[in-house]
Scaffold this active site. Structure first.
Site, PDB file in Angstrom:
ATOM      1  CD  GLU A 150       6.107 -10.820  -2.769  1.00  0.00           C
ATOM      2  OE1 GLU A 150       7.246 -11.293  -2.600  1.00  0.00           O
ATOM      3  OE2 GLU A 150       5.059 -11.348  -2.354  1.00  0.00           O
ATOM      4  CG  HIS A 188       4.194 -12.118   4.321  1.00  0.00           C
ATOM      5  ND1 HIS A 188       4.185 -12.976   3.240  1.00  0.00           N
ATOM      6  CD2 HIS A 188       2.915 -12.138   4.809  1.00  0.00           C
ATOM      7  CE1 HIS A 188       2.970 -13.479   3.086  1.00  0.00           C
ATOM      8  NE2 HIS A 188       2.186 -12.993   4.011  1.00  0.00           N
ATOM      9  CG  ASP A 198       7.775 -13.451   3.181  1.00  0.00           C
ATOM     10  OD1 ASP A 198       7.113 -14.196   3.921  1.00  0.00           O
ATOM     11  OD2 ASP A 198       7.265 -12.665   2.363  1.00  0.00           O
TER      12      ASP A 198
END
Length: 280
Positions: A150, A188, A198
């Site tokens: 992330e 993703h 994303d």
């Protein structure tokens, strides 16, 4: 003399009381995420104990094995994909809180902050909850085969250079450590085109591909697209889930053209053909 002695004893008592109170406060105060770190250690210990358990001896029609035989040939399972996300939040602290609250049911192995700091939140061999319901090629349980990264970004801003630099270093480590193929560094949105966008159109996929992380296309100026060429089939060969072909096209364009539309042009088809051939 008696009064002085009494005052001195009172002072000592007061100092002792204050010292005890201070020590109590220190003992009760914990660093940030103390509770979640404690939970991590407890869960990791439980999984370690499970791994150490002797395999069961089964009783079947032919009888029960007289003795357990343990193989000598095994190792740890290893991840084979890296899935890159943006946090869709406004700070790393906000993301840490999200990933340490049990009710959110979401996590990742790594978080990269805007200043380039890399927070390793979960052992690479453990299964993070970052991909959700996704599919890439024949892989349907993406969480079990991947590492989730992330990047602190709300989805509407460019990624910082320190973030990109740290990401490249991290990907180099992961690729070498686990022998992850170049084509298996994806986003993703690639694995969940109907649900996710994303790391969105601002992510520098071309830069990553130039360093060996992810596929990219070459010069398509002289590419001739066959008349029977199928956009949907090409997307499927690359890895996209094409149940919703419009969503798959949008994910493809986000990744390779930094374009959020779902309209595919002839120039896009040339790129699609080139990528399909690289995926065969």
């Amino acid at each position: 003399m008696y009064i002085a002695r009494k005052f001195s004893m009172s002072n000592r008592f007061l100092i002792s009381l204050l010292s005890g109170f201070f020590l109590f406060i220190v003992a009760c105060s914990h660093p940030p995420y103390y509770a979640s770190n404690k939970s991590y250690k407890k869960q990791a210990k439980e999984y370690a104990n499970t791994i150490k358990e002797q395999p069961s001896v089964f009783t079947v029609v032919g009888g029960m094995s007289p003795a357990w035989v343990g193989t000598t040939n095994f190792n740890m399972r290893k991840p084979n994909y890296v899935i890159i996300h943006h946090t869709a939040q406004n700070s790393c602290d906000q993301t840490y809180k999200t990933f340490t609250l049990p009710r959110t049911q979401v996590s990742a192995h790594y978080v990269i902050c805007k200043d380039g700091l890399v927070q390793h939140m979960l052992n690479d061999y453990l299964r993070a909850w970052h991909a959700g319901a996704g599919k890439w090629g024949n892989l349907t349980d993406v969480n079990s085969a991947s590492i989730g990264i992330e990047i602190d970004n709300n989805g509407f801003e460019t990624f910082t250079q320190p973030q990109v630099n740290s990401l490249l270093q991290l990907l180099d480590t992961l690729k070498r450590k686990y022998a992850i193929p170049a084509a298996n560094f994806i986003g993703h949105a690639d694995i969940a085109p109907t649900r996710k966008v994303d790391p969105n159109i601002y992510f520098p996929w071309k830069t990553l591909a130039e360093h060996g992380y992810g596929l990219w296309y070459g010069d398509t100026s002289r590419v001739s697209v066959p008349t029977d060429f199928s956009n949907t089939n090409a997307l499927r060969i690359i890895g996209y889930d094409v149940k919703d072909s419009t969503a798959a096209i949008a994910a493809f364009k986000r990744h390779f053209l930094q374009d959020s539309s779902n309209i595919i042009t002839e120039a896009d088809r040339k790129i699609l053909l080139d990528l399909m051939n690289k995926s065969l």
